[in-house]
Each structure stands twice: as structure tokens, then as C-alpha cells.
Design a protein around this motif. Structure first.
Motif, PDB file in Angstrom:
ATOM      1  N   GLN A   1      35.845  60.162  70.978  1.00 12.31           N
ATOM      2  CA  GLN A   1      36.502  61.465  71.078  1.00 12.31           C
ATOM      3  C   GLN A   1      37.084  61.682  72.475  1.00 12.31           C
ATOM      4  O   GLN A   1      38.160  62.280  72.625  1.00 12.31           O
ATOM      5  CB  GLN A   1      35.510  62.585  70.744  1.00 12.31           C
ATOM      6  N   LYS A   2      36.409  61.172  73.496  1.00 16.81           N
ATOM      7  CA  LYS A   2      36.930  61.279  74.864  1.00 16.81           C
ATOM      8  C   LYS A   2      38.246  60.517  74.996  1.00 16.81           C
ATOM      9  O   LYS A   2      39.193  60.993  75.624  1.00 16.81           O
ATOM     10  CB  LYS A   2      35.909  60.729  75.864  1.00 16.81           C
ATOM     11  N   LEU A   3      38.279  59.323  74.395  1.00 17.53           N
ATOM     12  CA  LEU A   3      39.502  58.513  74.426  1.00 17.53           C
ATOM     13  C   LEU A   3      40.635  59.227  73.699  1.00 17.53           C
ATOM     14  O   LEU A   3      41.759  59.329  74.209  1.00 17.53           O
ATOM     15  CB  LEU A   3      39.234  57.149  73.782  1.00 17.53           C
ATOM     16  N   LEU A   4      40.341  59.740  72.515  1.00 18.62           N
ATOM     17  CA  LEU A   4      41.364  60.427  71.725  1.00 18.62           C
ATOM     18  C   LEU A   4      41.860  61.684  72.437  1.00 18.62           C
ATOM     19  O   LEU A   4      43.064  61.971  72.445  1.00 18.62           O
ATOM     20  CB  LEU A   4      40.805  60.785  70.348  1.00 18.62           C
ATOM     21  N   ALA A   5      40.940  62.417  73.046  1.00 21.47           N
ATOM     22  CA  ALA A   5      41.328  63.646  73.748  1.00 21.47           C
ATOM     23  C   ALA A   5      42.250  63.333  74.924  1.00 21.47           C
ATOM     24  O   ALA A   5      43.199  64.078  75.193  1.00 21.47           O
ATOM     25  CB  ALA A   5      40.079  64.381  74.231  1.00 21.47           C
ATOM     26  N   HIS A   6      41.970  62.227  75.609  1.00 22.51           N
ATOM     27  CA  HIS A   6      42.800  61.839  76.755  1.00 22.51           C
ATOM     28  C   HIS A   6      44.248  61.616  76.333  1.00 22.51           C
ATOM     29  O   HIS A   6      45.178  61.956  77.068  1.00 22.51           O
ATOM     30  CB  HIS A   6      42.237  60.571  77.395  1.00 22.51           C
ATOM     31  N   PHE A   7      44.428  61.047  75.132  1.00 25.39           N
ATOM     32  CA  PHE A   7      45.775  60.751  74.650  1.00 25.39           C
ATOM     33  C   PHE A   7      46.268  61.784  73.625  1.00 25.39           C
ATOM     34  O   PHE A   7      47.252  61.555  72.929  1.00 25.39           O
ATOM     35  CB  PHE A   7      45.814  59.340  74.051  1.00 25.39           C
ATOM     36  N   LYS A   8      45.538  62.908  73.542  1.00 25.42           N
ATOM     37  CA  LYS A   8      45.929  64.035  72.678  1.00 25.42           C
ATOM     38  C   LYS A   8      46.102  63.604  71.214  1.00 25.42           C
ATOM     39  O   LYS A   8      47.080  63.947  70.551  1.00 25.42           O
ATOM     40  CB  LYS A   8      47.210  64.692  73.207  1.00 25.42           C
ATOM     41  N   ILE A   9      45.122  62.843  70.733  1.00 27.69           N
ATOM     42  CA  ILE A   9      45.111  62.387  69.341  1.00 27.69           C
ATOM     43  C   ILE A   9      43.994  63.121  68.604  1.00 27.69           C
ATOM     44  O   ILE A   9      42.852  63.156  69.073  1.00 27.69           O
ATOM     45  CB  ILE A   9      44.884  60.864  69.254  1.00 27.69           C
ATOM     46  N   LYS A  10      44.317  63.698  67.474  1.00 25.62           N
ATOM     47  CA  LYS A  10      43.323  64.389  66.657  1.00 25.62           C
ATOM     48  C   LYS A  10      43.192  63.665  65.323  1.00 25.62           C
ATOM     49  O   LYS A  10      44.156  63.574  64.561  1.00 25.62           O
ATOM     50  CB  LYS A  10      43.729  65.846  66.433  1.00 25.62           C
ATOM     51  N   LYS A  11      41.998  63.136  65.067  1.00 27.59           N
ATOM     52  CA  LYS A  11      41.748  62.386  63.838  1.00 27.59           C
ATOM     53  C   LYS A  11      40.328  62.626  63.346  1.00 27.59           C
ATOM     54  O   LYS A  11      39.426  62.950  64.121  1.00 27.59           O
ATOM     55  CB  LYS A  11      41.930  60.875  64.079  1.00 27.59           C
ATOM     56  N   GLN A  12      40.140  62.428  62.053  1.00 35.64           N
ATOM     57  CA  GLN A  12      38.796  62.474  61.490  1.00 35.64           C
ATOM     58  C   GLN A  12      38.029  61.244  61.967  1.00 35.64           C
ATOM     59  O   GLN A  12      38.537  60.124  61.916  1.00 35.64           O
ATOM     60  CB  GLN A  12      38.853  62.483  59.961  1.00 35.64           C
ATOM     61  N   LEU A  13      36.802  61.469  62.429  1.00 41.63           N
ATOM     62  CA  LEU A  13      35.957  60.375  62.904  1.00 41.63           C
ATOM     63  C   LEU A  13      34.741  60.220  62.003  1.00 41.63           C
ATOM     64  O   LEU A  13      34.154  61.208  61.555  1.00 41.63           O
ATOM     65  CB  LEU A  13      35.478  60.649  64.333  1.00 41.63           C
ATOM     66  N   VAL A  14      34.373  58.966  61.746  1.00 41.07           N
ATOM     67  CA  VAL A  14      33.096  58.672  61.093  1.00 41.07           C
ATOM     68  C   VAL A  14      32.372  57.660  61.969  1.00 41.07           C
ATOM     69  O   VAL A  14      33.002  56.832  62.625  1.00 41.07           O
ATOM     70  CB  VAL A  14      33.279  58.111  59.662  1.00 41.07           C
ATOM     71  N   SER A  15      31.066  57.750  62.009  1.00 36.82           N
ATOM     72  CA  SER A  15      30.305  56.828  62.850  1.00 36.82           C
ATOM     73  C   SER A  15      29.974  55.553  62.087  1.00 36.82           C
ATOM     74  O   SER A  15      29.707  55.576  60.885  1.00 36.82           O
ATOM     75  CB  SER A  15      29.013  57.489  63.338  1.00 36.82           C
ATOM     76  N   PHE A  16      30.021  54.433  62.799  1.00 38.71           N
ATOM     77  CA  PHE A  16      29.541  53.164  62.248  1.00 38.71           C
ATOM     78  C   PHE A  16      28.999  52.349  63.413  1.00 38.71           C
ATOM     79  O   PHE A  16      29.739  51.932  64.295  1.00 38.71           O
ATOM     80  CB  PHE A  16      30.650  52.393  61.527  1.00 38.71           C
TER      81      PHE A  16
END
Length: 217
Positions: A38-53
Motif C-alpha cells: 500500500q505504501k508503494l501504491l500510495a507513492h505512485f497514486k495507484i488505488k487497487k484492491q489488495l489481497v494478501s498472499f
């Protein structure tokens, strides 16, 4: 489709344009640690559904992700840093995707292994990568087997165990030259090339911090 997306090992600017395009376009991102991703996505202003694996994920989580892929969803698999499946639990998902005839697309990028080897100044036409060596059971046998290897050996280590590992290398492999990379691509990056005894002395005087990659030459 399942996209295997390499992410930065430290410096976020090392992410590739193709990786960013992929993360923006997929339906879901399967992450080793959703908080880190989420930190990586926030840095590049990307919003996506995340699931853990991750390595503790149960069979039902694996089946859930495979079910989403079979239903037509495009999913990106990412690890905390570097390439999924390399010293990383992602290989379980990749194997399951192959078993279910799901198309797999690699999105290459940063790797701590090639990063440290590029700075070593040694012949790395052939090398052996062993990930993290055993902590206890089988450790001595593992190190003895490494002493028979004639090519450079690359391994990962934590700050808590790096000094012990260097001492064990000296004990079982002898006085070898080693290259140690600490916090690669980050602000406090440090790359040292010394005989193993001198490297031990250095980290006796300087408390190990951060993540380590070691090359035994």
C-alpha cells in the motif's frame, strides 16, 4: 492472467514503467504484505484492491485467488521487495496457476542478487544463489557443502544473524573474500569487499543494521 511484478528493493524510483502500467491495469494485486504494498501504491497514486498472499496463507486463500483468475480477473503478484518467487512464497501461487493453465506474464525488474553481483568485480558468468541459509538444523552440513562450490555464492541474511554467518563462513569455508551489501539502493546503502576476517571485525565495531546480501568469492 497472473502478472509476476518485480518491485523496488529499496529506492522506489527503481520501479519500471511497465510495472507501473501493470499495477494500474490489473483488477487485483496479491501482496506478500498488503501494508508494505500500500505504501508503494500510495507513492505512485495507484488505488487497487489488495489481497494478501504470504508463507502463512492457507489453502483456501490460494484457491480463492485461483478462482478469481479462472473467472477472468487479471491479478498482479508482488512481494515486499524484488521479484516474487525468488526466496519468496509466491512460487506456490505461480505453481497453482500453471496447474490450472492460467497464463503467467513476468514483469521483470530490481533484484538484490544481480545488484550486488554487478558491484563485485568478479567473474559472475556462473554463480549459486542459496537464499537464507538454515538457522539451526542442517546449518553446519549446508555450509560444508558450500565449501565444495567453485563459483561465487550469493545469500541473504538478517542483521541479527549476519555476524554469526560471517563467522561460520570463516570456520567452514576458510579465509575467503566476501562482498557484503547492506540496505542496497537505500539512503544508507553500504557495499564492502574484504577478507571474511576483516569483515567480521568491521561488524564487531559497527552494529549491523538493515537487510544484507553476501557474496562469497
Amino acid at each position: 492472467m497472473l502478472f509476476i511484478v518485480a518491485t523496488p528493493i529499496g529506492n522506489l524510483q527503481d520501479i519500471t514503467l511497465r510495472a507501473l502500467d501493470t499495477l494500474k491495469s490489473v483488477d487485483i494485486i496479491a501482496a506478500e504484505d498488503t501494508r508494505q504494498t500500500q505504501k508503494l501504491l500510495a507513492h505512485f497514486k495507484i488505488k487497487k484492491q489488495l489481497v494478501s498472499f504470504h508463507k502463512f496463507s492457507r489453502e483456501n486463500k490460494l484457491n480463492q485467488i485461483i478462482g478469481l483468475l479462472k473467472s477472468g480477473k487479471n491479478i498482479a503478484l508482488v512481494s515486499d521487495a524484488g521479484t516474487p518467487g525468488i526466496s519468496d512464497p509466491g512460487q506456490k501461487l505461480v505453481a497453482a496457476a500453471r496447474d490450472n493453465n492460467i497464463k503467467i506474464i513476468p514483469i521483470p525488474g530490481p533484484s538484490a542478487i544481480t545488484t550486488i553481483l554487478s558491484t563485485a568485480g568478479i567473474n559472475a558468468d556462473s554463480f549459486l544463489f542459496v537464499g537464507f541459509i538454515p538457522k539451526k538444523k542442517g546449518r553446519k552440513t549446508f555450509l560444508k557443502e558450500l565449501s565444495k562450490i567453485s563459483v561465487p555464492v550469493v545469500l541473504f541474511e538478517s542483521p541479527a544473524r549476519v555476524l554469526k554467518t560471517l563467522k561460520d563462513i570463516r570456520e567452514h569455508l576458510g579465509e575467503r573474500d566476501v562482498i557484503v551489501g547492506r540496505e542496497l539502493t537505500k539512503i544508507h546503502e553500504e557495499i564492502l569487499s574484504l577478507p571474511v576476517s576483516q569483515m567480521i571485525n568491521y561488524f564487531v565495531d559497527n552494529q549491523p543494521k538493515g537487510e544484507f546480501v553476501i557474496v562469497i568469492t
